[in-house]
Design an enzyme around this catalytic site. Structure first.
Site, PDB file in Angstrom:
ATOM      1  N   TYR A 166       0.850  -1.185   0.000  1.00 42.49           N
ATOM      2  CA  TYR A 166       0.000   0.000   0.000  1.00 42.49           C
ATOM      3  C   TYR A 166       0.883   1.231   0.000  1.00 42.49           C
ATOM      4  CZ  TYR A 166      -3.500   3.472   1.168  1.00 42.49           C
ATOM      5  OH  TYR A 166      -4.312   4.574   1.132  1.00 42.49           O
ATOM      6  N   ASP A 268       9.436   2.859   0.480  1.00 48.47           N
ATOM      7  CA  ASP A 268       8.319   3.588   1.069  1.00 48.47           C
ATOM      8  C   ASP A 268       8.411   3.412   2.580  1.00 48.47           C
ATOM      9  OD1 ASP A 268       6.007   4.682   1.983  1.00 48.47           O
ATOM     10  OD2 ASP A 268       4.693   3.686   0.547  1.00 48.47           O
ATOM     11  N   LYS A 295       3.455  10.390   8.169  1.00 48.96           N
ATOM     12  CA  LYS A 295       3.153   9.964   9.549  1.00 48.96           C
ATOM     13  C   LYS A 295       4.011  10.661  10.606  1.00 48.96           C
ATOM     14  CE  LYS A 295       0.915   6.082   7.798  1.00 48.96           C
ATOM     15  NZ  LYS A 295      -0.517   5.878   7.777  1.00 48.96           N
TER      16      LYS A 295
HETATM   17  N1  PMP Z   1       2.622   4.496   2.092  1.00 54.28           N
HETATM   18  C1  PMP Z   1       2.439   3.690   3.135  1.00 54.28           C
HETATM   19  C2  PMP Z   1       3.418   2.574   3.382  1.00 54.28           C
HETATM   20  C3  PMP Z   1       1.369   3.872   4.004  1.00 54.28           C
HETATM   21  O1  PMP Z   1       1.182   3.050   5.027  1.00 54.28           O
HETATM   22  C4  PMP Z   1       0.474   4.953   3.751  1.00 54.28           C
HETATM   23  C5  PMP Z   1      -0.715   5.230   4.660  1.00 54.28           C
HETATM   24  N2  PMP Z   1      -1.054   4.327   5.574  1.00 54.28           N
HETATM   25  C6  PMP Z   1       0.707   5.772   2.653  1.00 54.28           C
HETATM   26  C7  PMP Z   1       1.795   5.530   1.846  1.00 54.28           C
HETATM   27  C8  PMP Z   1      -0.196   6.926   2.357  1.00 54.28           C
HETATM   28  O2  PMP Z   1      -0.049   7.899   3.307  1.00 54.28           O
HETATM   29  P1  PMP Z   1      -1.246   8.957   3.569  1.00 54.28           P
HETATM   30  O3  PMP Z   1      -2.353   8.214   4.223  1.00 54.28           O
HETATM   31  O4  PMP Z   1      -0.614   9.993   4.436  1.00 54.28           O
HETATM   32  O5  PMP Z   1      -1.636   9.490   2.231  1.00 54.28           O
END
Ligand code: PMP
Length: 456
Positions: A166, A268, A295
């Site tokens: 994700y 990521d 985050k």
């Molecule tokens: N990459 C990863 C690994 C994530 O876990 C998330 C959100 N949980 C995102 C990208 C997207 O981040 P956001 O919700 O701040 O758009």
């Protein structure tokens, strides 16, 4: 077959499920009223699909440290911390102080300002692969811009992501995030699927999908298409897919394959940055070309960032005749960046280690509780990030976890709420720095009581 086996192993009596819901409703009467009101203005009364659960989600009221209280006055240990972002729990005094001081000076300027630079210096100091950074307002925008700059740099369009990976809600990444197993094709050569309605069908032509932790499959994919691949993007510990750590060798192989074929390797670290002082890439000893953040680097405020190699990131440089255009009205705003600076300062190496040790304690405690209850579950993750899988056997990729009995999982989640534990409905958890070994022991005891309720 595996699904059927799990259904039998994790059977739940319908009366037990009904009793859990009845008790939840009786304890959360104010949340129920608030949910009815919210449904009049937001679809389902929510504004994030992931936070909804039956019969209705809680309405939070206030938080302090590692706990928060709902509208009915019930208090919960927060073991999801807004999906890993509240590293220091709720309302940390140092973060509050930094934000309040900045509020009086203005929230954002369409100029450069010092907190942006200072947070950038912190990120570049902590993460050796990062020479330059750019801010965004979310992790989604961070990965979107990372992919865009990778495409611009390589002049190629294909992206490789992991099955179950994700990376946010940008169209390119809504591919094979949680595919139905019946539609997903062979385990070692997954069929890219679009699991979110509304995403352009053609997206599957620009995104290839590889199984996590499978070097041979990734090698085959790169041998076939590597010379057209702009980037391979991987979460060092897959979060959404169930908090599943990569093998070091797998990440190294991905990095080497990308380099051999002239593609970029993107880590990521939106979730995993909390796992090491320099992110999970430092723990694994890998050197991605680009890294995405979000985050924890915003101290509890909306945030995202991307960083990496000077030659790649320099494509954003507005002094270039034809830069990669990147915009965002609130990118790097002062409130987010001063909160992020405070959050990072509160997280030196020894705190990272202490937090990971608390996570290890929680992981072991939950595994022991499952064993005591005669349940063959698997507890995954690394350090402060924990995934609970109600399945029999190892969980090393998306498919291993996807066979879980969802009814049982939902029942455990509800039972945890009744025991004062706020975890993600998918049974993902993380710890925060206000926690202590005593608090983690308490959480483990409550987890055991939740299992008693489900087994009743
Ligand atoms: N990459 C990863 C690994 C994530 O876990 C998330 C959100 N949980 C995102 C990208 C997207 O981040 P956001 O919700 O701040 O758009």
């Amino acid at each position: 077959m595996a699904i059927e086996m799990n259904r039998q192993l994790f059977a739940i009596k319908p009366a037990t499920g009904a009793a859990l819901i009845a008790e939840y409703e009786s304890r959360t009467a104010q949340s129920k009223i608030a949910a009815e009101r919210a449904r009049k203005v937001m679809p389902g009364g929510e504004t994030r699909t992931i936070t909804w659960h039956a019969p209705y989600p809680l309405t939070g009221d206030k938080g302090k440290g590692c706990q928060f209280t709902d509208l009915d006055g019930n208090t919960y240990f927060d073991v999801i911390n807004n999906y890993t972002s509240l590293l220091h729990g709720h309302a940390h005094p140092e973060i509050e102080k930094a934000v309040v001081a900045q509020l009086a000076k203005g929230t954002t300027f369409a100029t450069a300002h010092e907190p942006q630079t200072e947070l950038g210096e912190i990120l570049c100091e902590r993460v050796s692969s990062v020479d330059l950074v750019r801010y965004t307002n979310s992790g989604t925008e961070a990965t979107m811009n990372a992919v865009r700059v990778a495409r611009a740099f390589t002049g190629r369009e294909l992206i490789i992501k992991m099955e179950g990976g994700y990376h946010g809600s940008f169209d390119d990444f809504e591919v094979s995030v949680h595919p139905a197993l019946a539609m997903a094709g062979p385990a070692d050569a997954p069929t890219p699927t679009i699991d979110v309605r509304g995403v352009v069908r053609d997206t599957v032509n620009s995104v290839l999908v590889a199984p996590f932790n499978n070097i041979d499959a990734l090698t085959r994919l790169m041998e076939r298409d590597g010379d057209s691949v702009a980037a391979i993007i991987i979460e060092p510990v897959m979060g959404s897919a169930g908090t599943i750590a990569a093998d070091r060798e797998f990440l190294q192989a991905a990095q080497d394959l990308a380099a051999r074929h002239g593609a970029l390797f993107i880590a990521d670290e939106v979730m995993t940055f909390r796992l090491g002082y320099g992110g999970m890439q430092e723990v694994y000893g890998i050197t991605p070309d680009l890294t995405t953040f979000a985050k924890i680097i915003g101290g509890g405020f909306p945030v995202g960032a991307l960083g990496g190699r000077r030659d790649v990131m320099s494509l954003f440089d507005a002094r270039n005749p034809n830069p990669v255009y990147q915009s965002g009205t609130f990118n790097g705003n002062t409130i987010t960046t001063v909160a992020g600076i405070a959050a990072m300062r509160l997280f030196p190496r020894d705190e990272v280690a202490r937090l990971n040790a608390l996570g290890d304690q929680l992981r072991k405690g939950i595994a022991d509780q499952l064993e005591t209850h005669g349940l063959p579950g698997t507890v995954t993750g690394y350090g402060s990030m924990i995934g609970v899988h109600l399945v029999d056997g190892d969980v090393r990729n998306y498919r291993d976890g996807a066979v879980a009995n969802q009814t049982y999982k939902r029942a455990v989640h509800l039972a945890l709420l009744l025991e004062g534990i706020f975890a993600a409905p998918r049974l993902m958890m993380c710890v925060s720095t206000p926690m202590t070994p005593e608090i983690v022991s308490d959480i483990v005891t409550r987890f055991g009581r939740a299992l008693d309720r489900v087994a009743a």
